[in-house]
Design an enzyme around this catalytic site. Structure first.
Site, mmCIF file in Angstrom:
data_model
loop_
_atom_site.group_PDB
_atom_site.id
_atom_site.type_symbol
_atom_site.label_atom_id
_atom_site.label_comp_id
_atom_site.label_asym_id
_atom_site.label_seq_id
_atom_site.Cartn_x
_atom_site.Cartn_y
_atom_site.Cartn_z
ATOM 1 N N LYS A 9 -97.932 -31.026 18.888
ATOM 2 C CA LYS A 9 -96.965 -31.894 19.566
ATOM 3 C C LYS A 9 -95.553 -31.312 19.419
ATOM 4 C CE LYS A 9 -99.954 -35.918 18.825
ATOM 5 N NZ LYS A 9 -100.066 -37.308 18.303
ATOM 6 N N TYR A 49 -103.139 -39.762 27.704
ATOM 7 C CA TYR A 49 -103.207 -40.959 26.850
ATOM 8 C C TYR A 49 -103.540 -42.208 27.659
ATOM 9 C CZ TYR A 49 -101.340 -38.606 22.644
ATOM 10 O OH TYR A 49 -101.165 -37.809 21.533
ATOM 11 N N PHE A 57 -96.591 -49.393 21.560
ATOM 12 C CA PHE A 57 -95.877 -48.165 21.199
ATOM 13 C C PHE A 57 -95.931 -47.101 22.289
ATOM 14 C CE2 PHE A 57 -100.206 -47.787 19.416
ATOM 15 C CZ PHE A 57 -100.616 -46.590 19.978
ATOM 16 N N ARG A 85 -111.079 -33.372 13.762
ATOM 17 C CA ARG A 85 -110.370 -34.604 13.396
ATOM 18 C C ARG A 85 -110.225 -34.710 11.867
ATOM 19 N NH1 ARG A 85 -108.338 -38.446 17.213
ATOM 20 N NH2 ARG A 85 -109.284 -40.155 16.046
ATOM 21 N N THR A 91 -104.676 -40.872 11.699
ATOM 22 C CA THR A 91 -103.576 -41.028 12.648
ATOM 23 C C THR A 91 -102.256 -41.223 11.902
ATOM 24 O OG1 THR A 91 -105.114 -42.084 14.178
ATOM 25 C CG2 THR A 91 -102.769 -42.379 14.639
ATOM 26 N N ARG A 102 -102.138 -33.433 8.759
ATOM 27 C CA ARG A 102 -101.156 -34.528 8.720
ATOM 28 C C ARG A 102 -100.818 -34.918 7.284
ATOM 29 N NH1 ARG A 102 -104.119 -37.859 13.535
ATOM 30 N NH2 ARG A 102 -103.138 -36.839 15.328
ATOM 31 N N ASN A 112 -96.554 -37.217 14.235
ATOM 32 C CA ASN A 112 -97.694 -36.730 13.438
ATOM 33 C C ASN A 112 -98.209 -35.349 13.863
ATOM 34 O OD1 ASN A 112 -98.937 -37.620 15.752
ATOM 35 N ND2 ASN A 112 -100.360 -39.017 14.749
ATOM 36 N N HIS A 115 -102.456 -33.262 17.929
ATOM 37 C CA HIS A 115 -103.487 -34.092 18.568
ATOM 38 C C HIS A 115 -104.844 -33.418 18.458
ATOM 39 C CE1 HIS A 115 -105.872 -36.038 21.720
ATOM 40 N NE2 HIS A 115 -106.163 -34.822 22.132
ATOM 41 N N GLU A 126 -110.020 -33.772 28.470
ATOM 42 C CA GLU A 126 -108.700 -33.215 28.124
ATOM 43 C C GLU A 126 -108.627 -31.715 28.430
ATOM 44 O OE1 GLU A 126 -108.292 -34.465 24.039
ATOM 45 O OE2 GLU A 126 -108.219 -36.587 24.617
HETATM 46 P P1 GTP Z 1 -104.131 -38.192 18.782
HETATM 47 O O1 GTP Z 1 -104.948 -37.087 18.179
HETATM 48 O O2 GTP Z 1 -102.715 -37.791 19.050
HETATM 49 O O3 GTP Z 1 -104.809 -38.787 19.987
HETATM 50 O O4 GTP Z 1 -104.040 -39.290 17.653
HETATM 51 P P2 GTP Z 1 -105.200 -40.293 17.159
HETATM 52 O O5 GTP Z 1 -106.436 -40.101 17.995
HETATM 53 O O6 GTP Z 1 -105.327 -40.113 15.688
HETATM 54 O O7 GTP Z 1 -104.557 -41.707 17.449
HETATM 55 P P3 GTP Z 1 -104.487 -42.524 18.840
HETATM 56 O O8 GTP Z 1 -105.222 -41.774 19.914
HETATM 57 O O9 GTP Z 1 -104.883 -43.906 18.555
HETATM 58 O O10 GTP Z 1 -102.923 -42.504 19.130
HETATM 59 C C1 GTP Z 1 -102.336 -41.408 19.801
HETATM 60 C C2 GTP Z 1 -100.982 -41.145 19.200
HETATM 61 O O11 GTP Z 1 -100.125 -42.241 19.447
HETATM 62 C C3 GTP Z 1 -100.966 -40.990 17.681
HETATM 63 O O12 GTP Z 1 -101.322 -39.716 17.243
HETATM 64 C C4 GTP Z 1 -99.525 -41.300 17.367
HETATM 65 O O13 GTP Z 1 -98.677 -40.167 17.634
HETATM 66 C C5 GTP Z 1 -99.209 -42.385 18.382
HETATM 67 N N1 GTP Z 1 -99.377 -43.700 17.764
HETATM 68 C C6 GTP Z 1 -100.549 -44.340 17.461
HETATM 69 N N2 GTP Z 1 -100.304 -45.527 16.890
HETATM 70 C C7 GTP Z 1 -98.967 -45.638 16.823
HETATM 71 C C8 GTP Z 1 -98.072 -46.643 16.329
HETATM 72 O O14 GTP Z 1 -98.505 -47.682 15.838
HETATM 73 N N3 GTP Z 1 -96.726 -46.393 16.449
HETATM 74 C C9 GTP Z 1 -96.236 -45.248 16.997
HETATM 75 N N4 GTP Z 1 -94.904 -45.058 17.070
HETATM 76 N N5 GTP Z 1 -97.035 -44.288 17.461
HETATM 77 C C10 GTP Z 1 -98.369 -44.478 17.384
HETATM 78 MG MG MG Z 2 -106.400 -40.098 20.100
#
Ligand code: GTP
Ligand code: MG
Length: 149
Positions: A9, A49, A57, A85, A91, A102, A112, A115, A126
């Site tokens: 990212k 997304y 958010f 993962r 996350t 992370r 974070n 992805h 994707e």
């Molecule tokens: P990705 O690998 O980036 O897809 O992350 P993930 O699969 O672990 O989490 P998810 O797909 O649920 O969320 C995608 C991204 O949204 C996260 O990696 C974070 O950067 C962001 N995100 C998720 N939850 C929150 C939140 O509660 N607050 C904020 N600010 N960002 C969030």
């Molecule tokens: Mg995700």
């Protein structure tokens, strides 16, 4: 072999962590089969997304992902989606164990750094989204025999 989409990212790119993230996947034994730096835009992020559009958010997430270039990669190997993962951690970086990407390099969920696809189906979607012209894959012959039984 299974493939996953891993994307550094904007904060990870700006902090110079691309090499570190590549190193973790390489050290594990996975094979890099595509890599490109992309300028992001709302259209591709909305698609990437799409399952998060209704989350409170989401606008913050869009701003974050629009704040600079990203580096998209396709990694290949046995169980790479789930294991990728695990290499990333949770996350929320504060819930991620030390030793994970992370867990070692970031603090806030909204920054974070990386992805990873959450299923084989998401990975296929994707990879088609970010590499619409397709990718060329090959088999590392000697390496394959060193890594797999
Ligand atoms: P990705 O690998 O980036 O897809 O992350 P993930 O699969 O672990 O989490 P998810 O797909 O649920 O969320 C995608 C991204 O949204 C996260 O990696 C974070 O950067 C962001 N995100 C998720 N939850 C929150 C939140 O509660 N607050 C904020 N600010 N960002 C969030
Ligand atoms: Mg995700």
């Amino acid at each position: 072999l299974e493939k996953t989409y891993i994307m550094v990212k904007p904060d990870g790119v700006e902090r110079g962590l691309v090499g570190e993230i590549i190193k973790r996947f390489e050290n594990k034994g996975y094979q890099l089969v595509a890599i490109q730096q992309f300028e992001t835009n709302k259209d591709i992020l909305n698609q990437h997304y799409e399952d998060l559009k209704e989350k409170p958010f989401f606008p913050k997430l869009l701003n974050y992902m629009l704040s600079g270039p990203v580096v998209g990669m396709v990694w290949q190997g046995k169980d790479v989606v789930k294991t990728g993962r695990k290499l990333l951690g949770e996350t929320d970086p504060l819930k991620s164990a030390p030793g994970t990407i992370r867990g070692d390099f970031c603090i806030d969920v909204g920054h974070n750094i990386c992805h990873g696809s959450d299923s084989v189906k998401s990975a296929e979607r994707e990879i088609c989204l970010w590499f619409p012209n397709g990718i060329v894959t090959w088999e590392r012959k000697c390496m394959h025999d060193l890594i797999y039984e």
